[in-house]
Design a protein around this motif. Structure first.
Motif, PDB file in Angstrom:
ATOM      1  N   VAL A 179      84.954  91.702  77.449  1.00  0.00           N
ATOM      2  CA  VAL A 179      83.885  92.432  76.835  1.00  0.00           C
ATOM      3  C   VAL A 179      83.690  93.617  77.835  1.00  0.00           C
ATOM      4  CG1 VAL A 179      81.332  92.915  76.348  1.00  0.00           C
ATOM      5  CG2 VAL A 179      82.808  90.832  75.594  1.00  0.00           C
ATOM      6  N   ARG A 180      83.503  93.766  79.045  1.00  0.00           N
ATOM      7  CA  ARG A 180      83.414  94.714  80.220  1.00  0.00           C
ATOM      8  C   ARG A 180      84.573  95.544  80.003  1.00  0.00           C
ATOM      9  NH1 ARG A 180      79.990  91.011  84.700  1.00  0.00           N
ATOM     10  NH2 ARG A 180      78.037  91.385  83.874  1.00  0.00           N
ATOM     11  N   MET A 181      85.843  94.943  80.262  1.00  0.00           N
ATOM     12  CA  MET A 181      86.953  95.662  80.217  1.00  0.00           C
ATOM     13  C   MET A 181      87.054  96.755  79.103  1.00  0.00           C
ATOM     14  SD  MET A 181      88.178  95.294  83.227  1.00  0.00           S
ATOM     15  CE  MET A 181      86.816  95.254  83.891  1.00  0.00           C
ATOM     16  N   LYS A 182      87.079  96.198  77.856  1.00  0.00           N
ATOM     17  CA  LYS A 182      87.081  97.001  76.426  1.00  0.00           C
ATOM     18  C   LYS A 182      85.933  98.178  76.843  1.00  0.00           C
ATOM     19  CE  LYS A 182      88.761  93.702  73.537  1.00  0.00           C
ATOM     20  NZ  LYS A 182      88.847  92.758  72.187  1.00  0.00           N
ATOM     21  N   ALA A 183      84.800  97.799  77.345  1.00  0.00           N
ATOM     22  CA  ALA A 183      83.790  98.920  77.616  1.00  0.00           C
ATOM     23  C   ALA A 183      84.275 100.104  78.602  1.00  0.00           C
ATOM     24  CB  ALA A 183      82.457  98.466  77.866  1.00  0.00           C
ATOM     25  N   ALA A 184      84.724  99.439  79.734  1.00  0.00           N
ATOM     26  CA  ALA A 184      85.457 100.368  80.667  1.00  0.00           C
ATOM     27  C   ALA A 184      86.498 101.117  80.223  1.00  0.00           C
ATOM     28  CB  ALA A 184      85.721  99.325  81.771  1.00  0.00           C
ATOM     29  N   ILE A 233      81.496 104.096  86.151  1.00  0.00           N
ATOM     30  CA  ILE A 233      81.967 103.222  85.119  1.00  0.00           C
ATOM     31  C   ILE A 233      81.821 101.742  85.350  1.00  0.00           C
ATOM     32  CG2 ILE A 233      83.883 102.272  83.943  1.00  0.00           C
ATOM     33  CD1 ILE A 233      84.813 105.473  83.972  1.00  0.00           C
ATOM     34  N   ALA A 234      82.049 101.365  86.779  1.00  0.00           N
ATOM     35  CA  ALA A 234      81.960  99.925  87.135  1.00  0.00           C
ATOM     36  C   ALA A 234      80.401  99.668  86.995  1.00  0.00           C
ATOM     37  CB  ALA A 234      82.302  99.907  88.713  1.00  0.00           C
ATOM     38  N   LEU A 235      79.675 100.390  87.739  1.00  0.00           N
ATOM     39  CA  LEU A 235      78.123 100.156  87.293  1.00  0.00           C
ATOM     40  C   LEU A 235      77.569  99.913  85.820  1.00  0.00           C
ATOM     41  CD1 LEU A 235      76.459 102.275  90.023  1.00  0.00           C
ATOM     42  CD2 LEU A 235      76.750  99.724  90.260  1.00  0.00           C
ATOM     43  N   GLN A 236      78.266 100.717  85.083  1.00  0.00           N
ATOM     44  CA  GLN A 236      77.874 100.890  83.568  1.00  0.00           C
ATOM     45  C   GLN A 236      78.396  99.623  82.697  1.00  0.00           C
ATOM     46  OE1 GLN A 236      78.010 104.590  81.325  1.00  0.00           O
ATOM     47  NE2 GLN A 236      76.942 105.675  83.079  1.00  0.00           N
ATOM     48  N   THR A 237      79.207  99.202  83.323  1.00  0.00           N
ATOM     49  CA  THR A 237      80.054  97.901  82.841  1.00  0.00           C
ATOM     50  C   THR A 237      79.633  96.454  83.395  1.00  0.00           C
ATOM     51  OG1 THR A 237      82.091  98.372  84.024  1.00  0.00           O
ATOM     52  CG2 THR A 237      81.910  99.110  81.620  1.00  0.00           C
ATOM     53  N   SER A 280      85.559  94.231  92.731  1.00  0.00           N
ATOM     54  CA  SER A 280      85.646  93.107  91.575  1.00  0.00           C
ATOM     55  C   SER A 280      86.072  93.928  90.354  1.00  0.00           C
ATOM     56  CB  SER A 280      84.213  92.462  91.411  1.00  0.00           C
ATOM     57  OG  SER A 280      83.950  91.592  92.575  1.00  0.00           O
ATOM     58  N   PHE A 281      85.410  95.201  89.976  1.00  0.00           N
ATOM     59  CA  PHE A 281      85.819  95.889  88.947  1.00  0.00           C
ATOM     60  C   PHE A 281      87.238  96.417  88.850  1.00  0.00           C
ATOM     61  CE2 PHE A 281      86.482 100.356  87.233  1.00  0.00           C
ATOM     62  CZ  PHE A 281      86.218 100.032  85.839  1.00  0.00           C
ATOM     63  N   LEU A 282      87.540  96.886  90.138  1.00  0.00           N
ATOM     64  CA  LEU A 282      89.115  97.198  90.127  1.00  0.00           C
ATOM     65  C   LEU A 282      90.020  96.093  89.879  1.00  0.00           C
ATOM     66  CD1 LEU A 282      88.954  99.752  93.109  1.00  0.00           C
ATOM     67  CD2 LEU A 282      89.250 100.316  90.670  1.00  0.00           C
ATOM     68  N   ARG A 283      89.645  94.954  90.600  1.00  0.00           N
ATOM     69  CA  ARG A 283      90.615  93.540  90.495  1.00  0.00           C
ATOM     70  C   ARG A 283      90.851  93.346  89.053  1.00  0.00           C
ATOM     71  NH1 ARG A 283      87.474  90.075  91.859  1.00  0.00           N
ATOM     72  NH2 ARG A 283      87.120  90.536  94.020  1.00  0.00           N
ATOM     73  N   ASN A 284      89.556  93.273  88.405  1.00  0.00           N
ATOM     74  CA  ASN A 284      89.395  92.582  87.024  1.00  0.00           C
ATOM     75  C   ASN A 284      90.217  93.815  86.098  1.00  0.00           C
ATOM     76  OD1 ASN A 284      88.205  90.356  87.347  1.00  0.00           O
ATOM     77  ND2 ASN A 284      86.341  91.106  87.444  1.00  0.00           N
ATOM     78  N   LYS A 323      92.674  95.982  86.722  1.00  0.00           N
ATOM     79  CA  LYS A 323      94.083  95.713  86.854  1.00  0.00           C
ATOM     80  C   LYS A 323      94.769  94.652  86.753  1.00  0.00           C
ATOM     81  CE  LYS A 323      97.800  96.580  89.913  1.00  0.00           C
ATOM     82  NZ  LYS A 323      98.211  97.726  91.060  1.00  0.00           N
ATOM     83  N   LYS A 324      94.103  93.298  86.751  1.00  0.00           N
ATOM     84  CA  LYS A 324      94.248  92.145  85.979  1.00  0.00           C
ATOM     85  C   LYS A 324      94.426  92.080  84.524  1.00  0.00           C
ATOM     86  CE  LYS A 324      93.422  87.255  86.092  1.00  0.00           C
ATOM     87  NZ  LYS A 324      92.193  86.120  86.614  1.00  0.00           N
ATOM     88  N   TYR A 325      93.589  92.768  84.167  1.00  0.00           N
ATOM     89  CA  TYR A 325      93.344  92.786  82.697  1.00  0.00           C
ATOM     90  C   TYR A 325      94.171  93.684  81.908  1.00  0.00           C
ATOM     91  CZ  TYR A 325      91.138  92.701  77.901  1.00  0.00           C
ATOM     92  OH  TYR A 325      90.784  92.544  76.557  1.00  0.00           O
ATOM     93  N   TYR A 326      94.362  95.120  82.419  1.00  0.00           N
ATOM     94  CA  TYR A 326      95.314  95.976  81.953  1.00  0.00           C
ATOM     95  C   TYR A 326      96.670  96.226  82.518  1.00  0.00           C
ATOM     96  CZ  TYR A 326      91.358  97.485  78.799  1.00  0.00           C
ATOM     97  OH  TYR A 326      90.475  97.649  77.875  1.00  0.00           O
ATOM     98  N   GLY A 327      96.753  95.588  83.641  1.00  0.00           N
ATOM     99  CA  GLY A 327      98.069  95.825  84.328  1.00  0.00           C
ATOM    100  C   GLY A 327      98.271  97.082  85.271  1.00  0.00           C
ATOM    101  N   MET A 328      97.085  97.892  85.096  1.00  0.00           N
ATOM    102  CA  MET A 328      97.136  99.227  85.781  1.00  0.00           C
ATOM    103  C   MET A 328      95.764  99.519  86.363  1.00  0.00           C
ATOM    104  SD  MET A 328      97.709 101.789  82.586  1.00  0.00           S
ATOM    105  CE  MET A 328      98.609 100.824  81.826  1.00  0.00           C
ATOM    106  N   THR A 329      95.848 100.351  87.375  1.00  0.00           N
ATOM    107  CA  THR A 329      94.319 100.679  87.920  1.00  0.00           C
ATOM    108  C   THR A 329      93.666 101.741  86.725  1.00  0.00           C
ATOM    109  OG1 THR A 329      95.222 102.794  88.910  1.00  0.00           O
ATOM    110  CG2 THR A 329      95.251 100.878  90.198  1.00  0.00           C
ATOM    111  N   PRO A 330      92.428 101.822  86.921  1.00  0.00           N
ATOM    112  CA  PRO A 330      91.705 102.721  86.101  1.00  0.00           C
ATOM    113  C   PRO A 330      92.288 104.043  85.951  1.00  0.00           C
ATOM    114  CG  PRO A 330      90.002 101.299  87.158  1.00  0.00           C
ATOM    115  CD  PRO A 330      91.569 100.913  87.886  1.00  0.00           C
ATOM    116  N   THR A 331      92.490 104.336  87.135  1.00  0.00           N
ATOM    117  CA  THR A 331      92.947 105.785  87.264  1.00  0.00           C
ATOM    118  C   THR A 331      94.164 105.963  86.458  1.00  0.00           C
ATOM    119  OG1 THR A 331      92.138 105.979  89.309  1.00  0.00           O
ATOM    120  CG2 THR A 331      93.596 107.707  88.907  1.00  0.00           C
TER     121      THR A 331
END
Length: 182
Positions: free
Chosen positions: A126-131, A145-149, A156-160, A162-170
């Motif tokens: 849920v949080r990753m889709k929002a992010a 974005i981390a705070l808003q999700t 923790s946001f960056l780790r999750n 990257k694990k969920y999407y296979g790449m960094t948010p950038t």
């Protein structure tokens, strides 16, 4: 012969119900049921015993369906709560269990049975889709974005992510911004 016929009708009803727990209950009571049929002296008595057994089966099925509906409603309520309140960084299995008045272990078990995901993985999804939406639709910085999700801890946001999407948010923002621009 009539006893065998009545037992076959009862077994057929159990097969149609296709519920192993009801079938087990019948197997446990099988000797009692068989004795009740054997002690019948008339067809009406056999009919009454069979009718009672079938009514018991129907009531058990209704009770089970009702219990299943209640747990489905509970899981749907939890999912709806998470969809709206994922921003709260305090959300955990314990937090939700307290909120819904059940034990954390029971919540975890029900959640896994009804969604095939464990609670934490669902919350992360849920949080990753929002992010991902915020990354593509806003110019917010990553820590915002981390705070808003719901992530108080940026790593923790960056780790999750990257694990969920296979790449960094950038990288995600760049890849999807390029495909949107084309």
């Amino acid at each position: 012969m009539m006893v065998q016929l009545c037992l076959q009708v009862l077994l057929k009803a159990l097969r149609i119900a296709a519920d192993s727990s009801l079938d087990e209950r019948f197997r446990e009571d099988k000797e009692t049921v068989l004795d009740r049929f054997k002690h019948c002296e008339t067809i009406q008595e056999m009919r009454s015993v069979l009718g009672g057994q079938l009514c018991g089966l129907i009531m058990a099925m209704i009770e089970k369906r009702s219990a299943r509906k209640k747990t489905n409603d509970l899981i749907e309520a939890i999912q709806a709560y998470l969809t709206v309140h994922y921003v709260n960084s305090d959300i955990s299995v314990n937090y939700m269990a307290d909120l819904f008045g059940i034990s954390p272990n029971y919540l975890s078990k029900l959640f896994k049975e009804h969604t095939t995901m464990n609670f934490i993985d669902y919350l992360i999804e849920v949080r990753m889709k929002a992010a991902s939406g915020l990354l593509l639709e806003t110019a917010l910085k990553l820590n915002g974005i981390a705070l808003q999700t719901g992530y108080a801890n940026f790593s923790s946001f960056l780790r999750n992510f990257k694990k969920y999407y296979g790449m960094t948010p950038t990288e995600y923002r760049q890849v999807h911004a390029d495909s949107v621009a084309k």
